[in-house]
Design a protein around this motif. Structure first.
Motif, PDB file in Angstrom:
ATOM      1  N   SER G  39      -8.337  54.184  11.161  1.00  0.00           N
ATOM      2  CA  SER G  39      -9.037  52.906  11.269  1.00  0.00           C
ATOM      3  C   SER G  39      -8.061  51.906  11.883  1.00  0.00           C
ATOM      4  CB  SER G  39      -9.481  52.404   9.889  1.00  0.00           C
ATOM      5  OG  SER G  39     -10.529  53.193   9.396  1.00  0.00           O
ATOM      6  N   VAL G  40      -8.598  50.933  12.631  1.00  0.00           N
ATOM      7  CA  VAL G  40      -7.750  49.984  13.347  1.00  0.00           C
ATOM      8  C   VAL G  40      -8.229  48.575  13.050  1.00  0.00           C
ATOM      9  CG1 VAL G  40      -7.207  49.103  15.660  1.00  0.00           C
ATOM     10  CG2 VAL G  40      -7.144  51.565  15.209  1.00  0.00           C
ATOM     11  N   GLY G 170      -2.721  59.788  13.091  1.00  0.00           N
ATOM     12  CA  GLY G 170      -2.335  59.307  14.404  1.00  0.00           C
ATOM     13  C   GLY G 170      -1.870  57.862  14.401  1.00  0.00           C
ATOM     14  N   ARG G 171      -1.562  57.349  13.201  1.00  0.00           N
ATOM     15  CA  ARG G 171      -1.174  55.949  13.106  1.00  0.00           C
ATOM     16  C   ARG G 171      -0.063  55.575  14.070  1.00  0.00           C
ATOM     17  NH1 ARG G 171       0.263  52.239   7.940  1.00  0.00           N
ATOM     18  NH2 ARG G 171       0.907  50.455   9.166  1.00  0.00           N
ATOM     19  N   GLU G 172       0.951  56.440  14.174  1.00  0.00           N
ATOM     20  CA  GLU G 172       2.097  56.069  14.991  1.00  0.00           C
ATOM     21  C   GLU G 172       1.718  55.804  16.450  1.00  0.00           C
ATOM     22  OE1 GLU G 172       5.445  58.652  13.226  1.00  0.00           O
ATOM     23  OE2 GLU G 172       3.986  57.772  11.822  1.00  0.00           O
ATOM     24  N   ASP G 173       0.934  56.721  17.028  1.00  0.00           N
ATOM     25  CA  ASP G 173       0.513  56.542  18.416  1.00  0.00           C
ATOM     26  C   ASP G 173      -0.295  55.257  18.584  1.00  0.00           C
ATOM     27  OD1 ASP G 173       1.724  58.892  19.020  1.00  0.00           O
ATOM     28  OD2 ASP G 173      -0.107  60.095  19.006  1.00  0.00           O
ATOM     29  N   ILE G 174      -1.222  55.061  17.654  1.00  0.00           N
ATOM     30  CA  ILE G 174      -2.078  53.882  17.765  1.00  0.00           C
ATOM     31  C   ILE G 174      -1.247  52.619  17.662  1.00  0.00           C
ATOM     32  CG2 ILE G 174      -4.050  52.658  16.809  1.00  0.00           C
ATOM     33  CD1 ILE G 174      -5.054  55.275  15.680  1.00  0.00           C
ATOM     34  N   GLN G 175      -0.328  52.597  16.686  1.00  0.00           N
ATOM     35  CA  GLN G 175       0.476  51.396  16.477  1.00  0.00           C
ATOM     36  C   GLN G 175       1.273  51.071  17.739  1.00  0.00           C
ATOM     37  OE1 GLN G 175       0.110  49.713  13.652  1.00  0.00           O
ATOM     38  NE2 GLN G 175       1.496  48.044  14.229  1.00  0.00           N
ATOM     39  N   SER G 176       1.805  52.101  18.391  1.00  0.00           N
ATOM     40  CA  SER G 176       2.629  51.760  19.554  1.00  0.00           C
ATOM     41  C   SER G 176       1.745  51.299  20.718  1.00  0.00           C
ATOM     42  CB  SER G 176       3.610  52.886  19.902  1.00  0.00           C
ATOM     43  OG  SER G 176       3.010  53.875  20.647  1.00  0.00           O
ATOM     44  N   HIS G 177       0.528  51.832  20.788  1.00  0.00           N
ATOM     45  CA  HIS G 177      -0.410  51.288  21.788  1.00  0.00           C
ATOM     46  C   HIS G 177      -0.694  49.807  21.504  1.00  0.00           C
ATOM     47  CE1 HIS G 177      -3.648  51.432  24.817  1.00  0.00           C
ATOM     48  NE2 HIS G 177      -4.293  50.612  23.995  1.00  0.00           N
ATOM     49  N   LEU G 178      -0.896  49.493  20.244  1.00  0.00           N
ATOM     50  CA  LEU G 178      -1.165  48.100  19.867  1.00  0.00           C
ATOM     51  C   LEU G 178       0.023  47.207  20.204  1.00  0.00           C
ATOM     52  CD1 LEU G 178      -2.919  48.618  16.400  1.00  0.00           C
ATOM     53  CD2 LEU G 178      -4.006  47.854  18.523  1.00  0.00           C
ATOM     54  N   GLU G 179       1.228  47.674  19.879  1.00  0.00           N
ATOM     55  CA  GLU G 179       2.422  46.864  20.133  1.00  0.00           C
ATOM     56  C   GLU G 179       2.594  46.597  21.630  1.00  0.00           C
ATOM     57  OE1 GLU G 179       5.787  48.552  18.045  1.00  0.00           O
ATOM     58  OE2 GLU G 179       4.763  48.370  16.106  1.00  0.00           O
ATOM     59  N   ASP G 180       2.256  47.592  22.434  1.00  0.00           N
ATOM     60  CA  ASP G 180       2.399  47.429  23.881  1.00  0.00           C
ATOM     61  C   ASP G 180       1.338  46.491  24.462  1.00  0.00           C
ATOM     62  OD1 ASP G 180       4.445  49.197  23.615  1.00  0.00           O
ATOM     63  OD2 ASP G 180       3.410  50.897  24.515  1.00  0.00           O
ATOM     64  N   ALA G 195      -9.127  47.429  20.180  1.00  0.00           N
ATOM     65  CA  ALA G 195      -9.333  48.296  19.015  1.00  0.00           C
ATOM     66  C   ALA G 195      -9.896  49.639  19.464  1.00  0.00           C
ATOM     67  CB  ALA G 195     -10.270  47.619  18.013  1.00  0.00           C
ATOM     68  N   LEU G 196     -10.881  49.620  20.385  1.00  0.00           N
ATOM     69  CA  LEU G 196     -11.469  50.875  20.855  1.00  0.00           C
ATOM     70  C   LEU G 196     -10.454  51.717  21.615  1.00  0.00           C
ATOM     71  CD1 LEU G 196     -15.027  49.660  21.904  1.00  0.00           C
ATOM     72  CD2 LEU G 196     -14.475  51.279  20.067  1.00  0.00           C
ATOM     73  N   GLU G 197      -9.682  51.067  22.472  1.00  0.00           N
ATOM     74  CA  GLU G 197      -8.624  51.789  23.188  1.00  0.00           C
ATOM     75  C   GLU G 197      -7.655  52.457  22.207  1.00  0.00           C
ATOM     76  OE1 GLU G 197      -8.181  48.562  26.786  1.00  0.00           O
ATOM     77  OE2 GLU G 197      -6.386  49.192  25.685  1.00  0.00           O
ATOM     78  N   ALA G 198      -7.332  51.709  21.156  1.00  0.00           N
ATOM     79  CA  ALA G 198      -6.368  52.232  20.177  1.00  0.00           C
ATOM     80  C   ALA G 198      -6.936  53.467  19.478  1.00  0.00           C
ATOM     81  CB  ALA G 198      -6.008  51.147  19.146  1.00  0.00           C
ATOM     82  N   ILE G 199      -8.206  53.378  19.068  1.00  0.00           N
ATOM     83  CA  ILE G 199      -8.854  54.539  18.432  1.00  0.00           C
ATOM     84  C   ILE G 199      -8.841  55.722  19.410  1.00  0.00           C
ATOM     85  CG2 ILE G 199     -11.112  55.477  17.740  1.00  0.00           C
ATOM     86  CD1 ILE G 199     -10.239  53.807  15.537  1.00  0.00           C
ATOM     87  N   ALA G 200      -9.191  55.450  20.662  1.00  0.00           N
ATOM     88  CA  ALA G 200      -9.247  56.519  21.664  1.00  0.00           C
ATOM     89  C   ALA G 200      -7.869  57.161  21.838  1.00  0.00           C
ATOM     90  CB  ALA G 200      -9.751  55.963  22.992  1.00  0.00           C
ATOM     91  N   GLU G 201      -6.834  56.362  21.677  1.00  0.00           N
ATOM     92  CA  GLU G 201      -5.453  56.831  21.818  1.00  0.00           C
ATOM     93  C   GLU G 201      -5.168  58.049  20.929  1.00  0.00           C
ATOM     94  OE1 GLU G 201      -1.950  56.237  23.955  1.00  0.00           O
ATOM     95  OE2 GLU G 201      -3.915  55.226  24.054  1.00  0.00           O
ATOM     96  N   ALA G 202      -5.736  58.009  19.715  1.00  0.00           N
ATOM     97  CA  ALA G 202      -5.452  59.080  18.755  1.00  0.00           C
ATOM     98  C   ALA G 202      -6.369  60.280  18.931  1.00  0.00           C
ATOM     99  CB  ALA G 202      -5.580  58.533  17.317  1.00  0.00           C
ATOM    100  N   SER G 203      -7.182  60.230  19.984  1.00  0.00           N
ATOM    101  CA  SER G 203      -8.181  61.290  20.154  1.00  0.00           C
ATOM    102  C   SER G 203      -7.976  61.989  21.489  1.00  0.00           C
ATOM    103  CB  SER G 203      -9.577  60.636  20.110  1.00  0.00           C
ATOM    104  OG  SER G 203     -10.517  61.473  20.722  1.00  0.00           O
TER     105      SER G 203
END
Lengths: 247, 247, 247, 247, 247, 247, 247
Positions: G39-40, G170-180, G195-203
């Motif tokens: 969840s994001v 997949g929290r780590e990947d999502i978090q770094s997408h958010l930070e960037d 938020a949608l991009e971040a969710i997609a990141e982990a998929s």
């Protein structure tokens, strides 16, 4: 053996997390569900179908006594799979809950409300010490404001809503039969047929009318109505699902 | 040994699930039932027969004191197999429950209602910590609205309804004798005979009148009536089931 | 050793079932009974005899202080074998129970009623956690409606009714002496003799009047009457059961 | 080591039976008693003598502070051996019990009644979980209706009545000295002497007046009267029991 | 290692007896006392002296905050050694107990009464499950009816009365210094000196005025009076006990 | 490994003593404190300084949400190190305690009184079973009657008073920096600088204004006043403590 | 294996510290969170966005029934990751808490107040025995006095405030997408996209409109408003995040 030793540490006393974040007692309770014979639920626009495999271990047993589908209120029924005595306890809980609702608000309990009351009760047994989880899964079928609803509860206390699903032994085979054959616009009649086919799917020798329990809750009547053995027999014959009847 | 080690983990403290979804303490309680001598129940249209093997370990024991069939109310009796002290506790529970029903509703308790009250009580001991399960199975025979009913309870707290069944040591042999010889239209008299034959089946040396306890609940009278030792002796002689009487 | 390791798993914490359906803590409590010296009960048409071996470990001990036979009410007495402090607790329980009966119903408690109250109490300690079973067996002798009754209680909480029996160390030898010599029409006097012989059976060196405790409850009087050391001495001499008196 | 491993299983958590019917925690509590220095009781027709070895571990300790004999009421005193803090707790229990008796019935408590109240209390700690047994034995000496009585309590909660006995370290040697030298018609004076000899028996270096505590309860006065150090010194000199006094 | 394994069995869960009759948890609590720095008590006819080693681990700590001597009432003070937080809890208990006494009886609590209330409280924690023993020993010094008294409590809950004693690390060395140098007729002044010498005995580097806490309760005033750092410094200089002061 | 095995025995279930008198659960809780980032307290005649390292694990976290310094009342604040959720619970406890004091006595709670209430609460969790110790240390800074006070609490429940100290990761380095640089007559301003230097000491990369939390309680105002990020930035620049700010 | 053995010691029974100061049960509960789908949360000046991955395991499941975002009050919503039944329990807790606040103070509960009530509740389950920790993390999004707030709760019971963050698999990947990609001045619309991009990141396979749940709480309206499937579909298309929709 290694593996076993590690697991042993997590299933004594109370329900606790394993290093990989699993609750073994809950997972073992899921195994208890798989040891039970299957129950199937199918939701159609015209109503909900609940079907259960209840083949007897002896010809002298009264098949009615191994009931797996139970009316909870006029408009809701439960089908169970797994540890029978646990199922009975949850059914009692559900019935009392439905009665309380009626007494308090003078209204029938909603299918979703009832399901969530049951799952909250189940969850308590997975977190607080001094008791084991319930070794049973339930299908909750009913009609709410004229609309058919079908829920599943599992031993972790999670509720799911389904168009069609199965619990108990052979669940995977049944579920994939349902996924291949379910359609959104089934009649209740067709739903009954699909449920019987699904039950037959998990059985090597075909099914018999007396070995299956079947109940519908039609959207129109909003009432739990058990399907008679004759009707079941006709369906089995029509679809050629029959094995040798053991009666 | 491997197997034993694994099992040990699941039977300490409270009753919990094993990795394959079983409740070992309940299964061990079933073994306690098998260690007991057999009891048999036969339901005929004319009434229910309960029979129990109660051969004494010493000629000086009062055979009445090793009663295995107990009246619960005018119209219901219980036969037990397994841990005797546990059986006594469940019988007390059943009697109190029957009395409460009478006081509250001014009506005799139904056989099915009573059975399910007992099984719910048994189930509690398999889920909540701080106590072991009951090491006993019961046959509940009685008449309800003029109709004979026969139920079984097991250590998991599951109720079953039967036409004829057995609990305790040698159950498998007895059950298959019952399956081969039971007929739907037995007279109560014939039911008594079948029950005695079934008991004899599990015994190498034949049975004696004093070594068997026998009770009927006739549909007509609706009353628990112990069968006298003389009548039992006649049946044994008629059917040639006798061993040497140890009295 | 293997065997020991397996057993160990079942006797920690609370009393639970072993894989073969046994309750080890209860069986170990039976061993505690066997470690005690023997008590014997004989029922004759004229009354009940209770006898107990109470040889002292030192000549300076007051033999009365190692009482093993205790009056519970005017018409009932208990003999014990096993863990002395546990016996005292059950005796207190029995006495309170008898008093309550008298206060409530203005009647003496029946011997069977009392026995079953005691065994129900014992059973509780074998099923519910937090306590060990009682390490003691009891003989309950008394007169009820003019009729002599003799019961045994064991650590599982099972009641048995006997014509004659023994509890404690050497039980098997004593019991077979009783079986060989018991007759239905013994006088109370002869019952006393038989009880003393039985006690002597379990003793290599014979018995002494001060080393035996003996009580009768005659059907006629319906009262617990301790037998004096002189009378015991006469019986011992008559039957040549004597060892060297250690007084 | 084998043996140790097996034993370990029986002494964790609560007090439970070992396979041979023993209560290890109670037996270990008996070892705690043996680790204490000895106390001796002697009953004569003229009264009861209680004596206790209380040699100090340092010359700077106040010997009165290592009291091992305690008055419970005017007419009863206790001597202890074993775990001192446990002894203090039982003494408090005994004193409260004696006071309650006086308040309720306006009478002094009987020596036997008091002893049995104490042993019942001790027994509770050996059967119910959540506490360990008391690691102490007591001698209860007193006068009841003009008659001297002497009881012993052990960690199992069993009461014994004695003419003369010892508890604590060296019990066996002391007891056999008592058995060899006790006579029924000792004067109280002679009883004091015998008690001192017995204490000296368990000591390699003889005893000193300050290292022994001594109390009498005379039948005539019916009162607990501590014996002064001078009187003790005289006795020691008379009987040549003296070691080097460490004061 | 053997030895360790055996011991481990006896110190989990609650405090129970080992096969040789010892309470390991209590003995381990004694080790906790030894890990603390020493406290010394000296009783003279003119009053009681309590002294404690309280060297700080950092120059920035407020030495007053590592108090080891605490007034309980005007006329009683406690010195502790061992687990500091446990000591604080017992001191609170003692203070509340002293207040209650004053409120109830309008009198100051006796030094012995107070000590025994504390030891009874300590004993509870060694017998009943669910808590560990207190890891602390106390010296209780005070004046009672004009007379100086000095008591020790240990983790088992046993009270001892002393002329002079020590608790905590280096106890053995200090005690033997006290035994060699104590005299019955010391002045309070000399008592202070002896206490300081004793504390210095257990220290390799000598002591400093700020590293010692010192309190007297004079028989005449009957009041707890802390000794000032200057006075302590004078004593240290007089007796040449000084190390380098770390302030 | 040996060592580990031995230790394991002492940290299951409740907090108990190890053979060398240590409470492992408490020592492990101290490790939890070391895993937290550092907090520093400095007391000057002009007031108390509390500083805490709160560098964020992500730039997206709100640094205010990882507060480590909390006002308890107008005149007292707490800084924590260790398990954050535990800290929050103790802070709640402290706040409620301060409120109760105000309501009851209409006065602000003393800094020492508050600290000791907190440590007593912490101690309970180290002695009584059923809960683990608090994995957190606190610095309690405040003004009491115009005087600045600084206390530390540790997981054992011991209170210490300090001139300057640190808790959490890198404590040893920080403490020795404080010992080398602390002076009795620091101004509050200089105290802030010393605290920042000390925090920087434990950090390889220097500190940033947003990564440090800083609060003062001035003797004059007697009020908790958080220092603004700008002021902190100035100090960092002045003393050349800066790393790269991550904002 | 070594490692495993050591760990096992710390996760049975209650939650206790390991030698390195960690709470394994809490860390294992964190693993349960990672086993859940992500969840994001994204906070923008215009409002808060909560998004959750809820891909179904079967096409027949009602996706609404696997809700992961729940309204707590008009102005606050929760998104969860981890053990579903545990999440439901915390959501119930939060709703009751919000209602109580409204009833008591006639005001909506603050987002921070609500979060801290939930984390205090979670902490209780990590310190007190008899229950396991909650195996779930939550994002709490809402509007408080017109200002958007976003909090996270973890299984230890620690609250964090975020600009943007993720929980679950997949929290780590999502978090770094958010930070960037996070910026302070995002519009709510852009926040939804991030938020949608971040969710997609982990998929691996992209996301579908029906497989994502999305809710906003706009600063202006201050109300929880679920985003419709159509709007989500548009966003996915716009940003080319789509996989094959399984409906």
């Amino acid at each position: 053996m290694q593996g076993n030793h590690e697991q042993q540490a997590y299933d004594r006393g109370i329900t606790i997390f394993s290093p990989d974040g699993r609750l073994y007692q809950v997972e073992y309770a899921r195994e208890a569900v798989k040891r039970g014979s299957a129950s199937v639920g199918v939701r159609t626009p015209e109503g909900v179908v609940l079907a259960a495999d209840r083949r007897a271990r002896s010809p002298l047993i009264e098949e009615e006594s191994i009931e797996k589908i139970h009316g909870v209120d006029d408009h809701v029924a439960l089908a169970s799979a797994g540890h029978v005595a646990d199922a009975r306890k949850l059914i009692d809980f559900a019935r009392r809950r439905a009665q309380v609702e009626k007494l308090r608000y003078d209204e029938s309990i909603g299918v979703e409300t009832l399901t969530k009351a049951v799952t909250d009760h189940i969850q308590e047994y997975t977190q607080t010490g001094g008791a084991r989880p319930f070794g049973v899964a339930l299908l909750v079928g009913g009609v709410e404001n004229g609309e058919p609803r079908l829920f599943e509860t599992d031993p972790s206390g999670t509720p799911y809503e389904w168009q069609a699903t199965a619990i108990g032994g052979g669940r995977e085979d049944i579920q994939s039969h349902l996924e291949d054959n379910y359609e959104d616009d089934l009649s209740l009649e067709e739903g009954v047929g699909l449920a019987l086919e699904a039950i037959a799917e998990a059985s090597d020798d075909g099914i018999t009318a007396s070995g299956v329990e079947l109940t519908t809750i039609a959207a129109e009547s909003g009432r739990v109505e058990p399907v008679t053995e004759e009707t079941i027999a006709d369906h089995i014959e029509d679809r050629d699902l029959g094995g040798e009847d053991d009666e």
